[in-house]
Design an enzyme around this catalytic site. Structure first.
Site, PDB file in Angstrom:
ATOM      1  N   VAL A 133       0.818  -1.215   0.000  1.00  0.00           N
ATOM      2  CA  VAL A 133       0.000   0.000   0.000  1.00  0.00           C
ATOM      3  C   VAL A 133       0.853   1.266   0.000  1.00  0.00           C
ATOM      4  CG1 VAL A 133      -1.941  -1.192   1.112  1.00  0.00           C
ATOM      5  CG2 VAL A 133      -0.266   0.014   2.547  1.00  0.00           C
ATOM      6  N   LYS A 134       2.112   1.143   0.376  1.00  0.00           N
ATOM      7  CA  LYS A 134       3.061   2.273   0.395  1.00  0.00           C
ATOM      8  C   LYS A 134       2.453   3.535   1.012  1.00  0.00           C
ATOM      9  CE  LYS A 134       6.015   0.667  -3.418  1.00  0.00           C
ATOM     10  NZ  LYS A 134       5.215  -0.424  -4.003  1.00  0.00           N
ATOM     11  N   ARG A 135       1.691   3.388   2.069  1.00  0.00           N
ATOM     12  CA  ARG A 135       1.144   4.545   2.746  1.00  0.00           C
ATOM     13  C   ARG A 135       2.273   5.275   3.482  1.00  0.00           C
ATOM     14  NH1 ARG A 135      -2.410   2.975  -0.529  1.00  0.00           N
ATOM     15  NH2 ARG A 135      -4.564   2.551   0.112  1.00  0.00           N
TER      16      ARG A 135
END
Lengths: 285, 285
Positions: free
Chosen positions: A97-99
């Site tokens: 998700v690379k949040r």
């Protein structure tokens, strides 16, 4: 047993393959796809067949949420159901998700991806705003049941723009890696690796050797095998003690049914054979 | 008229307020909240009342997706319906998603947030992996109908970890800002600002002055007014020619019904008065 130890054990038993479910409906065989009312339904059915066919021979699955967000609400439902199916199969799940956010917003992302409909085991996070982006995840990590993969060093053309800048006499990615490793010490498992791992791409062998040397206790998520051009010889520098990381392939496996050497097989059988070949390529390099 | 020109015009007409719909169900008056079957339903109804009560006096809305992801599938539906309601009111929408990925994955994020159920006007993006993370959005920007806000310089405690490192004799955030501004030149509007804006926090006045000086054509999204401690005097350095950016407040407005000075007002009326006070604080500094 802690999550990172379970992942380590699976790698020891099953090899290093991380199967990426970055499933675009365009990757599906046309005959299969047209049997469903919607792309979201077709992708879910495709994912399930891929999972059934591979879960005994891959270490972990990585689900790239962007492909599901792109299908809107129906896509998010397929995302949730794909994660639920993986849990049912006792698979370990990395949500890609690379949040990357801070304070209360990061707390919300932690709740979103470590509990509820979108619950995963590991999530990927982006550290641009600083290491305080990681702290809201720590209460989950402290249970031993959850983990992170922090973006450290990627190998895309733009990687030199920020990651590769030289500050304090070394590339930014090494500084990020070292700060991440330090924070990770408190979440180390029995296997010696931390529940805070790092995403590291395949660049040149000098870089990969230095990254592994400087980050000895970091478990790596290594993208780029196959479709993105990473080879087993480059990856070998990242792996040690028979473990050290998992290697992701998405399109290379999901679309393997199109390759001449898999002619006549179902997409699920082709994916299995492709994943086995990848596993052995890395194990026996 | 291009999106960035429309935003510029709204700022000239209505002031600089960006109202942040970072709506946690815990922010709602208890009496209101308990009238709904679910938190997701309560948040949607709350958002609609806030929007009805403020859309004529704020320039733009920023919707923080993390708060909706945290409510799972029902939350994503509330997110989609909040965006739809904003479009119905002809509001300009910034989706605060801070996505940051490359190649096909970034294309998927662009499709996710510029079309379909989650369509917004602007989205925020995180540049850690490099400036090639931005390119997949360019076809949308080229239509004149969509825009980006790139994370440049934030003011959280961890900002020095990466953004503040000194490389090539300047902080990384200035290098990121300059590279972003250069890419943005091709998407300049009539107003002189580009459809690729930057997120800049309120730090000390020396930094804010330098950032504005070095990035003269960049439209800024400035978080941190109110709850996060930013003041109109710091923000003033970022604004010029009567425009130059928008200033976000989320909790400060959404929870203003709790403040003694708004006692006896509905939450929607309190939010309106709070947003007007903020607008005037910035306009007349």
């Amino acid at each position: 047993m802690k999550l990172i130890d379970r992942l380590h054990q699976r790698v020891m038993e099953k090899g290093h393959v991380c199967l990426g479910l970055d499933t675009d409906a365009a990757y599906l065989p046309e005959d299969f796809r047209k049997g469903f009312e919607s792309d979201a339904a077709a992708v879910l059915a495709f994912n399930k067949e891929i999972i059934d066919s591979t879960h005994d021979i891959v270490a972990v699955y990585k689900v790239q949420i962007a492909y599901y967000e792109a299908m809107g609400l129906a896509g998010m439902e397929t995302y949730a159901k794909t994660l639920a199916y993986l849990r049912e199969k006792q698979a370990i799940i990395i949500a890609d998700v690379k949040r990357g956010d801070i304070a209360k917003t990061a707390e919300m992302y932690a709740a979103a991806h470590f509990t509820g409909d979108f619950e995963a085991d590991f999530i990927t996070v982006s550290p641009y705003m600083g290491m305080d982006t990681l702290e809201p995840y720590f209460p989950y990590l402290a249970t031993g049941e959850k983990g992170l993969f922090v973006l450290v060093a990627t190998s895309n053309p733009g990687a030199p723009d920020i990651e590769g800048l030289i500050a304090d006499d070394q590339p930014v990615y090494l500084t990020v890696g070292e700060k991440t490793a330090k924070l990770g010490e408190q979440f180390a498992g029995e296997c010696g690796y931390s529940a805070i791992g790092g995403v590291v791409g395949c660049t040149n062998s000098q870089d990969t050797q230095r990254i592994r040397q400087r980050l000895p206790g970091m478990f790596f998520l290594i993208p780029g095998y196959g479709a993105q051009g990473g080879t087993a010889s480059e990856i070998a520098h990242y792996l040690h003690k028979g473990s050290g990381g998992v290697v992701n392939s998405s399109r290379g496996i999901l679309m393997s049914w199109k390759k001449p050497e898999h002619a006549g097989k179902s997409f699920a059988a082709a994916a299995r054979d492709e994943a086995i070949a990848m596993r052995d390529d890395i194990l026996f390099f």
